[in-house]
Design an enzyme around this catalytic site. Structure first.
Site, PDB file in Angstrom:
ATOM      1  N   LYS A 266       7.313 -14.058   9.715  1.00 15.01           N
ATOM      2  CA  LYS A 266       7.141 -15.078  10.809  1.00 15.01           C
ATOM      3  C   LYS A 266       8.622 -15.292  11.382  1.00 15.01           C
ATOM      4  O   LYS A 266       8.360 -15.561  12.661  1.00 15.01           O
ATOM      5  CB  LYS A 266       6.066 -15.977   9.580  1.00 15.01           C
ATOM      6  CG  LYS A 266       5.882 -16.752  11.450  1.00 15.01           C
ATOM      7  CD  LYS A 266       4.760 -18.239   9.982  1.00 15.01           C
ATOM      8  CE  LYS A 266       4.148 -18.332   9.557  1.00 15.01           C
ATOM      9  NZ  LYS A 266       2.829 -18.366  10.034  1.00 15.01           N
TER      10      LYS A 266
ATOM     11  N   ARG B 152       5.848 -24.535   7.835  1.00 14.89           N
ATOM     12  CA  ARG B 152       4.883 -23.251   7.301  1.00 14.89           C
ATOM     13  C   ARG B 152       6.063 -22.148   6.405  1.00 14.89           C
ATOM     14  O   ARG B 152       7.401 -21.637   6.329  1.00 14.89           O
ATOM     15  CB  ARG B 152       4.192 -21.806   8.288  1.00 14.89           C
ATOM     16  CG  ARG B 152       3.847 -22.295   9.179  1.00 14.89           C
ATOM     17  CD  ARG B 152       2.569 -21.053   9.961  1.00 14.89           C
ATOM     18  NE  ARG B 152       1.087 -21.641  10.964  1.00 14.89           N
ATOM     19  CZ  ARG B 152       0.917 -22.929  11.091  1.00 14.89           C
ATOM     20  NH1 ARG B 152       2.472 -22.943  12.195  1.00 14.89           N
ATOM     21  NH2 ARG B 152      -1.062 -22.615  11.313  1.00 14.89           N
TER      22      ARG B 152
ATOM     23  N   GLY C 143      -2.165 -16.800   2.452  1.00 17.51           N
ATOM     24  CA  GLY C 143      -2.363 -17.461   1.974  1.00 17.51           C
ATOM     25  C   GLY C 143      -2.044 -18.272   0.695  1.00 17.51           C
ATOM     26  O   GLY C 143      -2.964 -18.468  -0.239  1.00 17.51           O
TER      27      GLY C 143
ATOM     28  N   MET D 264       0.991 -19.570  -0.436  1.00 21.10           N
ATOM     29  CA  MET D 264       1.985 -20.265   0.039  1.00 21.10           C
ATOM     30  C   MET D 264       1.608 -21.223   1.033  1.00 21.10           C
ATOM     31  O   MET D 264       0.311 -21.025   1.374  1.00 21.10           O
ATOM     32  CB  MET D 264       3.464 -19.935   0.141  1.00 21.10           C
ATOM     33  CG  MET D 264       3.571 -19.258  -0.749  1.00 21.10           C
ATOM     34  SD  MET D 264       5.423 -18.551  -0.826  1.00 21.10           S
ATOM     35  CE  MET D 264       5.506 -17.643   0.503  1.00 21.10           C
TER      36      MET D 264
ATOM     37  N   ARG E 104       2.967  -9.554  13.720  1.00 22.25           N
ATOM     38  CA  ARG E 104       3.603  -8.948  12.141  1.00 22.25           C
ATOM     39  C   ARG E 104       2.462  -7.698  12.005  1.00 22.25           C
ATOM     40  O   ARG E 104       1.742  -7.450  12.804  1.00 22.25           O
ATOM     41  CB  ARG E 104       3.158 -10.336  10.837  1.00 22.25           C
ATOM     42  CG  ARG E 104       2.083 -10.214  10.153  1.00 22.25           C
ATOM     43  CD  ARG E 104       1.947 -10.561   8.960  1.00 22.25           C
ATOM     44  NE  ARG E 104       0.410 -11.345   9.391  1.00 22.25           N
ATOM     45  CZ  ARG E 104       0.044 -12.158   8.531  1.00 22.25           C
ATOM     46  NH1 ARG E 104       0.796 -12.748   7.338  1.00 22.25           N
ATOM     47  NH2 ARG E 104      -0.981 -12.040   8.177  1.00 22.25           N
TER      48      ARG E 104
ATOM     49  N   HIS F  46      -9.814 -14.234   3.597  1.00 20.18           N
ATOM     50  CA  HIS F  46      -9.696 -14.122   2.389  1.00 20.18           C
ATOM     51  C   HIS F  46      -9.577 -13.203   1.548  1.00 20.18           C
ATOM     52  O   HIS F  46      -8.718 -12.019   1.394  1.00 20.18           O
ATOM     53  CB  HIS F  46      -9.058 -15.252   1.778  1.00 20.18           C
ATOM     54  CG  HIS F  46      -8.171 -15.370   0.158  1.00 20.18           C
ATOM     55  ND1 HIS F  46      -8.321 -15.034  -0.988  1.00 20.18           N
ATOM     56  CD2 HIS F  46      -6.930 -16.140   0.567  1.00 20.18           C
ATOM     57  CE1 HIS F  46      -7.731 -14.949  -1.271  1.00 20.18           C
ATOM     58  NE2 HIS F  46      -6.510 -15.490  -1.262  1.00 20.18           N
TER      59      HIS F  46
ATOM     60  N   SER G 130       8.944  21.190 -18.710  1.00 20.56           N
ATOM     61  CA  SER G 130       8.153  19.929 -18.699  1.00 20.56           C
ATOM     62  C   SER G 130       8.301  18.733 -19.108  1.00 20.56           C
ATOM     63  O   SER G 130       7.763  18.974 -19.881  1.00 20.56           O
ATOM     64  CB  SER G 130       6.676  20.498 -18.069  1.00 20.56           C
ATOM     65  OG  SER G 130       5.919  19.376 -17.897  1.00 20.56           O
TER      66      SER G 130
ATOM     67  N   CYS H 191       5.302  16.539 -16.140  1.00 20.16           N
ATOM     68  CA  CYS H 191       3.140  16.034 -16.178  1.00 20.16           C
ATOM     69  C   CYS H 191       2.631  15.116 -17.289  1.00 20.16           C
ATOM     70  O   CYS H 191       1.667  15.352 -17.524  1.00 20.16           O
ATOM     71  CB  CYS H 191       3.328  17.831 -16.688  1.00 20.16           C
ATOM     72  SG  CYS H 191       3.720  17.671 -18.714  1.00 20.16           S
TER      73      CYS H 191
ATOM     74  N   TYR I 137       8.802  20.519  -9.276  1.00 21.94           N
ATOM     75  CA  TYR I 137       7.827  20.191  -9.140  1.00 21.94           C
ATOM     76  C   TYR I 137       7.542  18.955  -9.803  1.00 21.94           C
ATOM     77  O   TYR I 137       7.620  18.762 -10.962  1.00 21.94           O
ATOM     78  CB  TYR I 137       6.252  21.318  -9.108  1.00 21.94           C
ATOM     79  CG  TYR I 137       6.144  21.277 -10.791  1.00 21.94           C
ATOM     80  CD1 TYR I 137       5.600  21.191 -11.208  1.00 21.94           C
ATOM     81  CD2 TYR I 137       7.479  22.543 -11.272  1.00 21.94           C
ATOM     82  CE1 TYR I 137       5.333  21.312 -13.168  1.00 21.94           C
ATOM     83  CE2 TYR I 137       6.832  22.470 -12.505  1.00 21.94           C
ATOM     84  CZ  TYR I 137       5.969  22.168 -14.017  1.00 21.94           C
ATOM     85  OH  TYR I 137       6.035  22.605 -14.771  1.00 21.94           O
TER      86      TYR I 137
END
Lengths: 893, 893
Positions: B29, B98, B107, B109, B352, B468, B777, B844, B864
């Site tokens: 903020k 704030r 919401g 804090m 933001r 909220h 693997s 895996c 992979y």
């Protein structure tokens, strides 16, 4: 071209191509025959085919190129030395073919004697010996042995034929058979062999020779040899050498004899010539224990014994005794020798380091130092740490009532009780079920090895101090009474008659391997006392040793025992053992059943004084020695009954419904308790338990240190830590408790808080954990379980198979797996000390009492090992040997 | 002396000391207020106290020396910018305090508004505003908020007093209360605070200011914030900044308003201004969802909605829309903004990066590339891999019968079914019991976070798209229908009335977060379809990605599904899944019950064609893509029934006695099955099982490759290897079987034999194992179990507590523990490849579909990852992001 490889080494005639140090290549027997020959001791000439050929042979049952040429050259030298020729119809040279591995494996592998006899050369032997009976006896022995060993014919077929012939002739002993009978038997034997194998018995001596050599190499891989190697941890790739040697005959008449002897008493270690011999016999007769032999030294003769060699052949005895002294002086160790007397001429057949009991090993080591034969370090290096176990076993309580049934030879010392079994198979089966057994056999054979290993003790009806049973039992450190002639053992009917009683399978007996007594029932035993030699020896051990040895103990009694054995502290006090009985268990269960924190705290408050008293007892006994106390480790379900009866009883005591108990037990049950809610995980969930324990430890330490004016530094150990956060959280809790104890008692005390490294992740993150832990103790039992993924409780299903199939070199719960688990120990030690310089490191798993593992710990830089009280001396010796090995390695560099 | 540390950063009046990139120090903020100010966008002046002060504050609730001086200087600048003075009785400057953390925690804090009012300054406010009602309303809000937030008074006490006052005056809305009533309430409120706290409400504005600052810093450590951080994996040491800012009032009259908006639609991603506002209201009123707000853009207005901002204040709408475009162009991302209109003047309060659904994230990313706002790589880097999960969830089957009860706002897309619960606690409890729930609330509050996380879906009766419930649900990727006014929810009576029906706790409902529908019962769902944006996006992902992604699948159906999601092979085919049902299970059980090898072989012979057919199916579907087939892994007892009924049935089918079944089941039971007789240990004991499987694999491969003319290279994987000997033995067996298949089928085929690295010892000895294994693997599920010593089946008892108490940063079965388990993976990868260059490596375990773990695998050099079909796109995106991160790291160097 590379120089030709040497496969064959000659010896004899006062010269030799090999020497004692070449055991790896020539095997023990071959190397020592060469050495004796070089020393001027008369041995029958021969040659050794190397162990490298054995390894080559196993691949395809063929020989390396060039070997046969080398055999021919060596054989020609033997012929020259002995003045006889192989396959000479007039005066044939006969050969023995014997195995000879790097270390002795008594009776494990095959031998062929009298090789070179056939229907032609037999005539020459008759002529030269002038004794057709002897010659045909040699021939029939050869055919029998060769057919069995080389051609695989069951020897019982020959024994049956032999028995028949004796019956037909109305005689009882083999020796009573006539030359004609024996000649007939040769024919019968050959016919049996042909019938069974569909092959004629080979007449050509050369074919016989290679048949023999191949059979000996092949015998390296037969089951009993594999089994023996497994028990004795001998690598397969060592292989055996083959010794081909001119035959000399101990069975060529009454001026012939054969014997085996030890340069000192192998049971007690006393420096007196000790041995047995048989007149007119072949060497195998003595070892096999079929005829009860005569002693060598007159002083060893007991009432009723046959005369000694010293009496019968005094000149030869003197010659033999001088060789004994020469060999001991040369080898600087007790020797196990074999000899043969052929027509009053003494031939040495073998010398090797003598196997001995732990008692003898100690006595030899100590006395040889006193005799200035060896140094103290040699003495310490020489005694195998594991065998001390024998000395640390209990013996029979002299006050116990004994019903002695009979007395045999005290073949391997110790006290054993168990249930009578008559077969090796039964011994294995029963011991797998956790039953103690005494294996009772007329005589043992190499096939019985597994059973001997499983039984608590071994009892035989026949055979002497050098019989198979006696030698193997001593090697195993197993109690053995041999040659107990009063026993009438029938394996078939599973009974043993003695002193008018008939014992059946499953009846209890006790045997004393130090006195030879066989007793009825289960005789009470007492803990061992340390002899004077033991004390002297351990003093030398302690002089050399520079790693500490602690013990695992929970009770003042165990701690006292361990102190007697020389423990230098407690490495692991498992506090949960203090909750497992009586009132404590009830209170602990109340804590488990409590519905909330207040209920748990109330129960713990009642446990506090009990636990404090336990710790006071321990601290008192141990004086100022360090004590590591491990906080509660096992899962809570180990403290509740899982059977209906137990649950009912608990419900009654707790005054709650059985269903409530059942529900709690169920809620505590886990799929994999090993990996469950235990150790510090309990400490995180129920910090009040650890709080109580820490309070008890510190209060006890304050109380005792005040009274005894000893500086007690408790080492509080938090178990099963896997992340540094567990430790930091629980350590903070502990410090809070400790500070409030200090405040309440208006005093302070030094203390340490550390952890067990038993979770692989703890080892991997030891650097982080060392930020919090003031010491590490390696819990290698659990570390092994998790590193291998083996549950100790379940691995019995496949682990024996794994060891047998060589998937694993040995059971990793017995011998630390240095490759895998050891890697984690090394890593944690290194990273821990990198963060906390000089951090105290120890091991408290069962490996702490296993010699190879102890040596590993030394090399890894641990400060101490901790083991069960009875294994403390073993660990100490192994630690001292590790120091010596490190010194030697340093010198080499 | 070190230069004075800067704790306070000013902004406002077209200037700022901070900037957007300073989020770590100023919070999101504060940094963005500074940035907006620098961009020339009008924001109320203020200053930010840094997150470093927060960290300092947590230690002892004090401030660093020098901070207060810096606050004074900054406050003076605010006074100058705004033309008002703090504590000025004539025209007081009021402040808001704030929180502002590095990333938004909506919401979570505390906030205090209207700070600076007291019984003196209130008069100035009345004068300046000319509106006593507004002034006293501001005052009573301030007293209420401050008393609650700073002084800890339960806000219900104030609500009650407010209700009473409304009743007394016969009015329904707060706004209907007169100035006098509000003035009275201020007094009553102060009295309540004094009564509860025993302290007077502070009159001094400076005391109020530091009370507010301290409360905001303190709110960083309240439970709901801690809980939110845990769910969202936000480190505690980040801390929050505090923003002190001049108040502007959206509630100072009908020419005032306040609103929140997104620069694009946060649910769909459509590039249209999206937002809500309330006339004459404070910002918290919009977010709290108490009044249903009006839309901003006329086009978004639905029938019956109140007029839009575009209609009501067209000039201000245009100004706001131009700021929207400016911000998007500047930040190059969708923004979430807050604004206030005070007497027709527009003030921006916040900007933001906007939270969005997965669908919106994708659409924004794709469209912004098309708009040339961002590059493809930015698009790929920006979409959080984990959120794709939302797109891959099933949706309701359009063909399913639906009873629509009501319609709310489509607040967070998806389809959810579950049982109605009315409290967060119930949602947590029920979900722990494995029950699916829909959390139904009038409106949600930060206290409900845990319950929202546990429920399958969230349904609220009040609140809009930015309420909220809606914001949090979207963040969680959880299906949510908000503001469904037709519902009459009573948490007290645990009922929900709708459409003439009364639903009770436990009744099934289904909610559609994309349409807003609330339906009766459990409506059938279908697998997701990939939208056009998804396809475009994944194409870019594939362009960047250089690590393969395979899937774990046993059936042709799963394999097909995974192929649709872009799988590039099968990384794990668990063959045992093929034995778990019907006839196969019966045959497999016959094999288990067989008394000898012949019996087992007979059963396996019948399994062979079944297994071969399964493999043919897989090979066919996968074409030539690689398939790793794991041989039998679980212990045999998983295949037998453990209950009496099952055993009776099995006995009947097998035609044996129940006792025989029982005995077998018992003999197979283990204390710790995880560490028991399974995996390759079974292969060693019963080689015939693996032989059959290998034969089936190879025959299937030959059959399919012939028919399909595809080059199939089966990868045979031997599980649970801990020692190289296990692998070498079983590999040799497999090769023998394969060669005989080749011989019988007169053909050959390429194949590979490798192993799973899932035992710590295997990782530690990977160099040895790589001598035999052609691929590794990593089975990170088991590797995690053993490295931590956690049983997955049991760890539920303590693992949630461990995560909560921060012993562990997260559940290691969900997110790979890179510190511990990862160390073993790295070690094995390195040592394996050192022995076998370029060795194929994969993973895996379930971690193969978790973004952070996938990135770790990339960094470790794996070829992979393999995961469940539905997670393939997530793994692909994470892999591509790993590539981008590696490129960025390389550039940095």
């Amino acid at each position: 071209m590379a120089p030709k490889q040497k496969y064959v080494y000659s010896f004899g005639g006062g010269k030799a191509e090999g020497r004692a140090s070449m055991k790896n290549l020539l095997g023990g027997k071959g190397a020592n025959l060469a050495e004796m020959s070089s020393l001027g001791i008369i041995v029958p000439s021969g040659f050794t085919i190397t162990t490298e050929v054995c390894t080559y042979f196993q691949k395809g049952h063929t020989y390396p190129i060039g070997m046969k040429d080398q055999v021919n050259i060596a054989l020609a030298k033997v012929e020259k030395d002995m003045g006889r020729k192989f396959n000479d119809p007039k005066d044939p040279l006969l050969l023995s073919v014997r195995s000879g591995a790097r270390i002795s494996m008594p009776g494990m592998m095959d031998t062929v004697l009298n090789l070179g006899l056939n229907d032609t050369t037999i005539k020459g032997l008759i002529d030269v010996s002038g004794d057709a009976r002897f010659a045909y006896d040699s021939y029939r022995r050869f055919v029998m042995m060769y057919s069995n060993v080389v051609m695989g014919v069951d020897s019982e077929l020959f024994e049956d034929a032999l028995e028949k012939e004796k019956e037909a002739n109305g005689v009882e002993l083999d020796t009573d058979l006539s030359a004609d009978s024996l000649k007939k038997l040769v024919k019968i034997f050959k016919a049996i062999t042909k019938r069974v194998t569909k092959k004629a018995f080979p007449e050509k001596p050369e074919e016989q020779l290679y048949g023999g050599i191949g059979a000996v190499f092949g015998s390296w891989m037969v089951d009993r040899a594999i089994s023996y190697r497994r028990i004795n941890r001998i690598p397969e790739d060592w292989g055996t050498a083959v010794n081909v040697q001119a035959m000399v005959f101990g069975n060529a008449g009454e001026d012939c004899a054969t014997g085996v002897a030890f340069t000192r008493d192998p049971a007690t270690g006393e420096n007196k010539f000790f041995g047995e011999f048989l007149i007119n016999a072949q060497g195998e007769d003595v070892v096999a224990g079929i005829r009860t032999p005569q002693v060598i030294r007159e002083g060893a003769r007991q009432k009723g014994d046959a005369p000694s060699l010293e009496k019968v052949m005094p000149k030869l005895y003197k010659e033999l005794d001088s060789i004994r002294l020469k060999l001991e002086k040369h080898y600087k160790d007790m020797q196990d020798i074999e000899f043969t007397i052929e027509h009053d001429k003494l031939w040495m057949l073998q010398t090797r380091t003598g196997k001995r009991t732990a008692e003898a090993a100690l006595r030899c080591a100590v006395e040889m130092v006193k005799e200035k034969l060896i140094s103290k370090t040699t003495a310490v290096a020489r005694v195998e740490a594991g065998v001390l176990d024998q000395l640390l076993h209990p013996s029979f309580d002299p006050k116990a009532k004994k019903v002695v049934l009979a007395k045999g030879l005290p073949a391997s010392p110790g006290a054993a009780t168990g249930m009578v079994v008559f077969t090796a198979e039964a011994a294995v089966e029963w011991s797998e079920k956790g039953k103690a057994t005494i294996l009772c056999r007329k005589e043992t054979s190499p096939e019985d090895i597994e059973g001997m290993n499983s039984a608590n003790g071994i009892l035989t009806g026949r055979g002497g101090m050098t019989s198979h049973a006696a030698v193997v039992a001593r090697g195993m450190g197993k109690c053995c009474v041999a040659g107990c002639g009063a026993l009438d053992i029938s394996a078939k009917s599973k009974t043993m008659k003695v002193a008018g009683k008939t014992l059946k399978e499953g009846d209890w007996i006790s045997i004393n391997g130090s006195s030879g007594e066989v007793m009825l029932g289960e005789v009470k035993t007492i803990p061992p006392k340390m002899s004077g030699n033991f004390g002297t020896f351990m003093k030398w051990v302690d002089e050399i040793r520079d790693m500490k040895v602690r013990t695992n103990a929970e009770t003042a009694r165990d701690a006292k025992q361990a102190l007697d054995f020389g423990a230098e502290g407690i490495g692991l006090c498992r506090t949960e053992h203090m909750f497992f009985e009586g009132e404590r268990l009830t209170i602990f269960r109340e804590m488990i059943m409590a519905k909330d924190l207040a209920g748990r705290k109330a129960a713990l408050k009642r446990l506090l004084p009990i636990q404090r008293k336990d710790f006071e007892g321990l601290f008192k006994v141990m004086g100022g020695l360090p004590i590591t106390v491990r906080l509660l480790d096992p899962p809570l379900h180990e403290f509740v009954p899982h059977d209906a009866a137990g649950q009912q009883e608990m419900a009654k005591i707790m005054k709650v419904s059985v269903n409530e108990i059942k529900a709690k037990v169920e809620s505590l049950s886990e799929f994999n308790p090993m990996l469950g809610h235990r150790g510090c995980r309990l400490g995180v969930t129920y910090p009040e338990i650890y709080d109580m324990q820490v309070q008890a430890i510190m209060e006890a330490a304050i109380n005792v240190s005040k009274k005894a004016k000893k500086n007690i530094i408790p080492e509080i150990m938090i178990p099963l830590v896997g992340t540094v956060k567990e430790l930091s959280m629980l350590k903070a809790n502990a410090i809070e408790v400790i500070n409030s104890v200090f405040k309440a008692r208006k005093t302070k005390l030094q203390y340490m808080i550390g952890t067990m490294i038993e979770i692989p992740r703890a080892a991997l993150t030891a650097g982080e954990i060392a930020e919090e832990a003031e010491f590490f103790s390696f819990g290698t039992n659990d570390l092994t379980q998790m590193t291998f993924g083996y549950s100790r409780d379940d691995a019995g299903v496949f682990l024996p198979e794994y060891v047998e199939k060589k998937v694993l070199p040995e059971d990793p719960f017995q011998v630390l797996d240095q490759t895998g688990v050891g890697q984690l120990v090394e890593l944690a030690a290194k990273n821990g000390r990198a963060v906390r310089k000089g951090m105290k490191l120890g091991i408290c798993g069962e490996h702490g009492g296993e010699p190879e593992s102890v040596k590993f710990c030394y090399r890894t830089g641990l400060d101490y090992v901790s083991c069960s009280p009875f294994r403390v001396p073993i660990a100490k010796l192994a630690a001292a040997q590790a120091t010596l090995e490190a010194r030697a390695a340093k010198k080499k560099k």
